[in-house]
Design an enzyme around this catalytic site. Structure first.
Site, mmCIF file in Angstrom:
data_model
loop_
_atom_site.group_PDB
_atom_site.id
_atom_site.type_symbol
_atom_site.label_atom_id
_atom_site.label_comp_id
_atom_site.label_asym_id
_atom_site.label_seq_id
_atom_site.Cartn_x
_atom_site.Cartn_y
_atom_site.Cartn_z
ATOM 1 N N LYS A 95 0.820 -1.220 0.000
ATOM 2 C CA LYS A 95 0.000 0.000 0.000
ATOM 3 C C LYS A 95 0.854 1.270 0.000
ATOM 4 O O LYS A 95 0.625 2.191 -0.787
ATOM 5 C CB LYS A 95 -0.925 -0.045 1.224
ATOM 6 C CG LYS A 95 -1.857 1.130 1.348
ATOM 7 C CD LYS A 95 -3.067 0.798 2.225
ATOM 8 C CE LYS A 95 -2.673 0.087 3.504
ATOM 9 N NZ LYS A 95 -2.383 0.943 4.622
ATOM 10 N N THR A 134 3.936 1.581 -0.901
ATOM 11 C CA THR A 134 4.698 1.638 -2.148
ATOM 12 C C THR A 134 3.827 2.183 -3.281
ATOM 13 O O THR A 134 4.270 3.018 -4.077
ATOM 14 C CB THR A 134 5.243 0.234 -2.472
ATOM 15 O OG1 THR A 134 5.943 -0.250 -1.322
ATOM 16 C CG2 THR A 134 6.197 0.262 -3.642
ATOM 17 N N ARG A 155 2.108 8.701 6.763
ATOM 18 C CA ARG A 155 2.350 8.587 8.202
ATOM 19 C C ARG A 155 3.843 8.444 8.478
ATOM 20 O O ARG A 155 4.591 7.946 7.639
ATOM 21 C CB ARG A 155 1.636 7.343 8.751
ATOM 22 C CG ARG A 155 0.126 7.503 8.794
ATOM 23 C CD ARG A 155 -0.534 6.211 9.172
ATOM 24 N NE ARG A 155 -0.350 5.206 8.127
ATOM 25 C CZ ARG A 155 -0.473 3.913 8.306
ATOM 26 N NH1 ARG A 155 -0.771 3.437 9.506
ATOM 27 N NH2 ARG A 155 -0.305 3.089 7.310
ATOM 28 N N LYS A 159 10.455 -5.823 10.756
ATOM 29 C CA LYS A 159 10.119 -4.989 9.631
ATOM 30 C C LYS A 159 11.301 -4.391 8.879
ATOM 31 O O LYS A 159 11.298 -4.329 7.663
ATOM 32 C CB LYS A 159 9.269 -3.844 10.149
ATOM 33 C CG LYS A 159 7.930 -3.765 9.486
ATOM 34 C CD LYS A 159 7.144 -2.669 10.175
ATOM 35 C CE LYS A 159 6.255 -1.934 9.229
ATOM 36 N NZ LYS A 159 5.629 -0.793 9.869
ATOM 37 N N ALA A 212 -3.100 1.962 13.967
ATOM 38 C CA ALA A 212 -4.367 1.853 13.253
ATOM 39 C C ALA A 212 -5.364 0.970 13.991
ATOM 40 O O ALA A 212 -6.469 0.762 13.520
ATOM 41 C CB ALA A 212 -4.122 1.319 11.847
ATOM 42 N N PHE A 218 -3.918 -0.357 7.481
ATOM 43 C CA PHE A 218 -4.624 -1.619 7.274
ATOM 44 C C PHE A 218 -5.592 -1.556 6.082
ATOM 45 O O PHE A 218 -5.441 -0.706 5.205
ATOM 46 C CB PHE A 218 -5.351 -2.057 8.547
ATOM 47 C CG PHE A 218 -4.439 -2.254 9.736
ATOM 48 C CD1 PHE A 218 -3.168 -2.817 9.599
ATOM 49 C CD2 PHE A 218 -4.846 -1.861 11.007
ATOM 50 C CE1 PHE A 218 -2.335 -3.005 10.703
ATOM 51 C CE2 PHE A 218 -4.013 -2.053 12.112
ATOM 52 C CZ PHE A 218 -2.772 -2.619 11.959
ATOM 53 N N PHE A 274 3.023 -8.774 -9.352
ATOM 54 C CA PHE A 274 4.189 -9.579 -8.975
ATOM 55 C C PHE A 274 4.602 -10.419 -10.176
ATOM 56 O O PHE A 274 3.768 -10.757 -11.016
ATOM 57 C CB PHE A 274 3.852 -10.506 -7.799
ATOM 58 C CG PHE A 274 3.959 -9.827 -6.466
ATOM 59 C CD1 PHE A 274 3.045 -8.844 -6.094
ATOM 60 C CD2 PHE A 274 4.977 -10.152 -5.572
ATOM 61 C CE1 PHE A 274 3.138 -8.209 -4.873
ATOM 62 C CE2 PHE A 274 5.080 -9.529 -4.344
ATOM 63 C CZ PHE A 274 4.151 -8.557 -3.983
ATOM 64 N N TRP A 300 7.120 -0.774 -7.594
ATOM 65 C CA TRP A 300 8.297 -1.234 -6.853
ATOM 66 C C TRP A 300 9.500 -1.288 -7.802
ATOM 67 O O TRP A 300 10.552 -0.744 -7.506
ATOM 68 C CB TRP A 300 8.018 -2.627 -6.246
ATOM 69 C CG TRP A 300 8.933 -2.977 -5.110
ATOM 70 C CD1 TRP A 300 8.658 -2.878 -3.781
ATOM 71 C CD2 TRP A 300 10.277 -3.468 -5.194
ATOM 72 N NE1 TRP A 300 9.749 -3.260 -3.033
ATOM 73 C CE2 TRP A 300 10.752 -3.623 -3.862
ATOM 74 C CE3 TRP A 300 11.141 -3.779 -6.253
ATOM 75 C CZ2 TRP A 300 12.046 -4.095 -3.584
ATOM 76 C CZ3 TRP A 300 12.430 -4.231 -5.974
ATOM 77 C CH2 TRP A 300 12.859 -4.387 -4.639
#
Lengths: 556, 556
Positions: free
Chosen positions: A71, A73, A94, A105, A273, A301, A381, A409
């Site tokens: 999201k 990206t 954010r 992460k 969130a 989310f 992808f 990406w």
């Protein structure tokens, strides 16, 4: 394949002064934090009050899965794409929390060729906003325990202090603690706990405030717990909201950075969130709307949580009027929603896709329920088959929904041009304003049930005994006339993370109802809500390093 | 009378770029943090390696009393005065801790017309160094508990974890806590505690490091506790020193600000002067020495603690060679040392003064013991009588010690001109180098006794049983060949805060001996050492405020 940090460190950033100039910002409008970060003066917004706003676009997603949807990206890539099409675009994101960076992460600032930079700063201390919030949070906590220690004139019930301490770290050992041990000089022992900073109400307040004075007033209104008579005790009773506002005087200013393609990005505020509303700050979004023709923002989310709170809380409070909504989906994630196993996602599987697409279908309906036009971004992808893509295209065409394949990406803005064109069209077609789905002044239970039925597709709501009592109390104290901030699992439309796809016939169980009186919403907790993450077996911190030339590894 | 914050906010600051230029620093040498703060690149130091150093002057004091001596104010005023005399001067100060600002103190950046500015920033978040230290400290703490939770491969004894968590807040409730409660998902319950950030070993390490790689190595060497066999466990065993160094990549760079008279000031690092060595960073002092003809610095508390550690720890590690030492005294404080009551200090009292001046006498002897020339700065108060001033002048003349009256609070640099001239003379007269008072490789007890006898004037040392055992352990593990960092009350030359003046015939009781292996010193604790302050009955936070125009009250 290059890592995100490699790509980021190879990028040619422009001095932030030049990014500011491109938006018409002068030297006086900016406070530099190094060469590539700046805070934007709040005067920028007030001086442009009469100017027409740009068009606000929300990027949201299907319910997230372990496959990852991308999201952030897509948000960055879409901004870069609009910029390539000659539209003056500002991305409003954010701020990432530092704690999770050391866990699984690694980082959170987009990915590949659609990142915001300098990513190593954005992911770590950035301009210190998180630290300011931690400090303000913990000053209030220290003031509470000090008040009790010094005689407890307010009669605070130490068993009912709801204000927790905060730290921007994944540290499970701090979830449940006992403080004040060691005897009389150290105060009264009591149960306490730490939240990760982004879960603090101070963060939610920062994001919903419209000025420093509004921020101060909101902090003063925080309910810190209850007294021995059972009445709420407020932050202002401890007289520290002025000092807390002083701590926040710089944190309230939006931060300006850029993307890998030098598109301006305003990154400011990052509330959890779940316990909070998961959107960047109103001040940042408003400032961006005065500076750009298009503003691309996102919410935490999937659309059931993020978009709902964006529209029912943030936009309601901030008077914001989004013009279009992008829903990000991937074939891999939709197949998971349809029952495929994670190990099998690289094979074409039309069956699982057909079963799982109902999750996307429901999120589309939800956005339409707010009277907004969704555009689906299918984030491509290498393993996606032509048949699978064709299937989705056909499914959406049947519903009159526009879809664009994105490859942001790998290709940056170039990979989002089709999406950008479709977003421009959708925004141009939008007439009138979106509509919230409930009235703030409705009874508490009615508001909750509206969300559960309309957005989650559930049958009804069951309340734990504790929640029933809390609802009565909030009504008694007149603290109930506020929007609802649902704290629910992000993995399912229901409150059961295992129910993927588009579950039906379920009831949502409300365990706890709390007021975030400063933020101005009621938090409604379903299931176990984690407000302090832990570190994994091998934390990302173990592979992070910096050498003497400043080369960084392990941020990805 | 104007408050410090009023005076500070009325001052005409120069853009920090101009302050940098006055020192020969280019745009590339600086990273701006707003318009009036900047970080100085570490390259500034390495590029000037061959250049001759300026003259280093230490400002220290008699044992502090509740009357206040004004050491920081004299430091700033002296720098301003030297500047007025045409000497290119850089002031090198410690960063104030934010926690105490909300307690009694209000602020700590000099006072009156001898302040560093912007004081509201310096006293609060500044450039984020404290927050970076807090984060690095707490990342290590989280990694320790996570390691134990994930199987404890290192066999860490959770009863013997010496690494504590940190917070930059006065919060007594966090002194003694139990963490890890709440059941299996939250790890193992154990006793823990929080220090205020400036008491963290990370702060001491920052201040003693000579490069980012040295900082990383030192952090790796931290002893975090002991395993079940009783052997030390190091930070590097947890593999997080790389991530910690990454967190410190900006904090390691010295900060440039200015005084009210636009004299450059480098403010960097502020370790507690009890549990740590109480001096600003070696990197900041070295950088200042390459940029100025004179560098004025200070060390925490009186000369028995501050100057001793400055000379035996900081200068030893940093290869620094001070040229003169200023000892700040006030008539009011000396009278307290002579037995006067605080309420009577405004009356002339030659008797108490004559009794109390022995404290100053001993501090002079101590400085001379390091083969350095002290100059006494008598910081003048309106209540000082001519007879009292004459008495001190005569006393010092009899010992061949120069004295200067200073009025830097009221008059800024103008009030420190006489002191500046005498400091220049003293530095010019200095031949050869100062001498440390003990050898690092001497046995632990010998080093401690040397300090107690030579500096404190005590008769000997008594060791608690625990301390005896700790000394044996440190010798066994080969961790004892390091300088000593005495943790002693600042109020007395002895370890009893009530023994003012120049006590004799006392023994110092050593309760605990700990290694700060990353910092590279042995902490020797006498009496109760507080590493986490509390808030008072009416915290300064209650009167702090900021209005919509950014006007600040309550910082003083």
């Amino acid at each position: 394949m290059k890592s995100d940090i490699q790509i980021a460190q190879e990028c040619r950033m422009l001095p932030i002064r030049d990014i500011g100039s491109s938006l018409g910002l002068s030297e006086d409008d900016l406070e530099y934090y190094g060469k590539y970060k700046a805070k934007i003066s709040l005067d920028v917004l007030s001086e442009r009050e009469g100017r027409e706003d740009g068009k606000l676009i929300l990027v949201t997603a299907i319910n997230p899965t372990p496959a990852g949807e991308g999201k952030s990206t897509v948000t960055v890539g879409l901004g870069q794409a609009l910029n390539r099409l000659g539209k003056k675009t500002v991305i409003a994101l954010r701020e990432p929390s530092m704690g999770p960076v050391f866990g699984v992460k690694g980082g959170a600032a987009g990915g590949g060729y659609s990142q915001v930079v300098p990513m190593e700063d954005i992911n770590l201390h950035f301009t210190g906003d998180m630290h300011a919030i931690t400090s303000a949070n913990n000053l209030l906590a220290a003031a509470i325990d000090n008040h009790v220690h010094q005689g407890n004139a307010l009669g605070i019930d130490i068993r009912k202090i709801t204000w927790k301490r905060a730290m921007d770290m994944n540290d499970r050992a701090l979830r449940d603690v006992v403080v004040g041990l060691g005897g009389k000089p150290n105060g009264y022992p009591r149960e306490d706990g730490f939240m990760i900073t982004v879960a603090s109400e101070i963060m939610a307040i920062l994001c919903l405030s419209t000025s420093l004075m509004d921020l101060k007033d909101r902090m003063g209104r925080i309910v810190i717990g209850y007294d021995l008579k059972g009445d709420p005790v407020y932050c202002r009773d401890l007289k520290v909201e002025g000092a807390m506002a002083l701590l926040m005087k710089d944190a309230i200013k939006p931060n300006l950075v850029q993307t890998l393609e030098n598109t301006p990005a305003i990154i400011h505020g990052g509330p959890f969130a779940n316990i909070a509303h998961g959107c960047n700050s109103i001040l940042a979004t408003r400032t961006a709307l005065k500076l750009g023709e298009y503003v691309i923002t996102e919410a935490g989310f999937g659309a059931d949580l993020g978009a709902e709170k964006f529209l029912d809380i943030k936009c309601r409070f901030g008077g914001l009027k989004p013009k279009a909504v992008v829903i990000v989906a991937t074939i891999r994630a939709l197949k998971l929603h349809g029952g495929a196993k994670k190990a099998d996602l690289s094979h074409a599987d039309l069956d699982s896709l057909a079963k799982g697409i109902v999750n996307l279908e429901k999120q589309i309906e939800n956005i339409q329920g707010f009277r907004l036009t969704p555009v689906v971004a299918l984030n491509r992808f290498a393993t996606d088959s032509e048949e699978e893509i064709a299937f989705i295209k056909e499914f959406l065409a049947g519903k009159g929904i526009e879809m664009a394949l994105t490859e942001v990406w790998e290709k940056g803005g170039e990979g989002g041009l089709d999406l950008a064109r479709k977003v421009i069209e959708a925004a141009d077609r939008m007439e009138g304003d979106y509509e919230v789905i409930y009235d703030t002044d409705s009874p508490l239970k009615e508001k909750i049930e509206t969300i559960v039925r309309k957005i989650y597709g559930g049958n009804g709501v069951a309340y734990a005994a504790a929640a029933e009592k809390q609802i009565q109390d909030l009504e008694k104290f007149g603290l109930d006339r506020k929007p609802i901030c649902m704290a629910k699992t992000q993995y399912s439309l229901s409150d059961n993370p295992k129910l993927l796809g588009r579950p039906e016939g379920f009831e949502v169980k409300v365990n706890e109802v709390r007021v975030s009186n400063g933020a101005g919403f009621i938090v409604c907790l379903t299931g176990d809500i984690m407000t302090m993450p832990g570190l994994p077996k091998v934390p990302a911190a173990e592979v992070m390093d910096i050498d003497e030339s400043g080369n960084i590894v392990g941020l990805f």
